[in-house]
Design a protein around this motif. Structure first.
Motif, PDB file in Angstrom:
ATOM      1  N   CYS A  84       0.855  -1.178   0.000  1.00 33.29           N
ATOM      2  CA  CYS A  84       0.000   0.000   0.000  1.00 33.29           C
ATOM      3  C   CYS A  84       0.895   1.233   0.000  1.00 33.29           C
ATOM      4  O   CYS A  84       2.032   1.194   0.437  1.00 33.29           O
ATOM      5  CB  CYS A  84      -0.862   0.012   1.257  1.00 33.29           C
ATOM      6  N   HIS A  86       0.659   3.875   1.795  1.00 31.67           N
ATOM      7  CA  HIS A  86       0.694   4.680   3.024  1.00 31.67           C
ATOM      8  C   HIS A  86       2.113   5.195   3.234  1.00 31.67           C
ATOM      9  O   HIS A  86       3.051   4.402   3.230  1.00 31.67           O
ATOM     10  CB  HIS A  86       0.330   3.841   4.252  1.00 31.67           C
ATOM     11  N   HIS A 168      -8.945   2.024   0.127  1.00 29.68           N
ATOM     12  CA  HIS A 168      -8.726   0.675  -0.431  1.00 29.68           C
ATOM     13  C   HIS A 168      -9.910   0.170  -1.254  1.00 29.68           C
ATOM     14  O   HIS A 168     -10.392  -0.950  -1.044  1.00 29.68           O
ATOM     15  CB  HIS A 168      -8.430  -0.317   0.694  1.00 29.68           C
ATOM     16  N   HIS A 232      -4.594  -4.851   8.514  1.00 34.42           N
ATOM     17  CA  HIS A 232      -4.721  -3.387   8.417  1.00 34.42           C
ATOM     18  C   HIS A 232      -6.025  -3.007   7.737  1.00 34.42           C
ATOM     19  O   HIS A 232      -6.832  -3.865   7.403  1.00 34.42           O
ATOM     20  CB  HIS A 232      -3.448  -2.744   7.838  1.00 34.42           C
TER      21      HIS A 232
HETATM   22 ZN   LIG Z   1      -3.461  -0.058   2.928  1.00 36.37          ZN
END
Ligand SMILES: [Zn+2]
Length: 333
Positions: A84, A86, A168, A232
């Motif tokens: 991801c 992030h 997401h 997550h």
């Molecule tokens: Zn993520």
């Protein structure tokens, strides 16, 4: 690449060796060089359309949409290890990559936290936001344990550090389909010459996604206990689609380790509720999920949010099928 190698080795070999066989070989190599380095290659480069995707899920969509379309290049900006995005930090090679792009394709919804930097530095770069128009879920309490519940202002999706919405979306197959549609439309607008092929490819891919969605509904809808613990915050859209209930998330900030207090809370919650399955993710260390599972007696499995994986058009479909099998096993009576 090939041309360059042959050429660079040419002068040394030419001077030191005088065998007739070598000359024959050399003339063959020379004609090969001409073939490979002729003006055709350059023209092709000028004709080509260059798509850069922000990260893996967009890249897999791009592979599907551009399959068999000549002159179109697809490059993935954040490599496989990023997972991801992030906290992803733009690197200078990313900017160089984007400078050469004809279209930058992103997820949006705050996933690309570096977006403003890109816009500032490359104001003329066309950006295609695939999550456009998709209803977004609000991020759940985002570890404001001590704060009173103010109910934060609903954010625009220009995305601050605390993404107010969950980005997401692609993990839901229905939303992935919408993203593919947006992608195909935007791509057609940006590169109309290949528009028909993009649309055709989109249709083919969407049909595969719809078949998969149906298959997954058949496999998962009948499960009695649909409560899960995920690693997550990647699965709310997926859970919404298949009626799963995410009781708790082990780590809301996946780049750091959950605190002992957070782990203890999750373990307590599983003991109290009797949730059967804890899901780690292939992209992150499984140690936290392991501790939670061992201490609580729940089973530990892997759910894949498809942020890394094989680089083939069917990668998302394959990963989702695997998720389906895992869920069937994990939640079975
Ligand atoms: Zn993520």
């Amino acid at each position: 690449m090939i041309t360059f190698k042959i050429r660079s080795s040419k002068p040394a070999g030419f001077r030191s060796v005088h065998l007739p066989a070598f000359k024959t070989m050399l003339s063959f190599i020379l004609s090969l060089c001409l073939l490979l380095s002729g003006c055709g290659v350059r023209e092709k480069e000028e004709d080509s359309f260059r798509i850069v995707t922000s990260f893996y899920p967009m890249y897999i969509m791009a592979l599907n949409l551009t399959q068999g379309v000549p002159g179109v290049q697809v490059e993935n900006m954040a490599g496989q290890q990023a997972g991801c995005l992030h906290d992803y930090q733009l690197q200078s090679k990313d900017m160089q990559n984007l400078q050469k792009a004809d279209l930058f394709v992103i997820n949006g919804a705050g996933m690309e936290s570096f977006l403003e930097d890109v816009k500032q530095q490359l104001p003329s770069l066309p950006i295609l936001v695939t999550s456009q128009g998709i209803p977004l879920l609000e991020e759940e309490d985002h570890s404001h344990e001590e704060e009173s519940e103010h109910g934060e202002e609903q954010g625009s999706h220009e995305g601050h550090e605390h993404g107010e919405v969950n980005p997401h979306v692609w993990v839901s197959i229905s939303d992935a389909i919408l993203q593919v549609e947006n992608f195909s439309e935007g791509l057609t607008e940006a590169d109309p010459i290949h528009g028909e092929q993009y649309r055709k490819n989109a249709e083919i891919y969407i049909e595969k996604l719809e078949t998969l969605r149906e298959e997954m509904h058949q496999a998962l809808d009948g499960l009695e206990d649909k409560r899960i613990i995920t690693f997550h915050e990647a699965f709310p859209y997926f859970a919404q689609e298949f009626g799963l209930e995410i009781v708790k998330v082990i780590n809301r900030e996946p780049e750091s380790q959950p605190s002992a207090k957070e782990l203890a809370e999750t373990i307590r919650e599983i003991r109290e509720t009797g949730v059967k399955a804890v899901f780690a993710e292939p992209q992150y260390p499984e140690s936290a999920a392991n501790i939670v599972a061992e201490e609580s007696g729940a089973g530990m499995y892997f759910l894949d949010p498809c942020t890394t994986g094989e680089e083939s058009p069917d990668a998302y479909l394959n990963a989702m099928r695997k998720n389906m099998e895992v869920l069937k096993t994990a939640l079975a009576g």
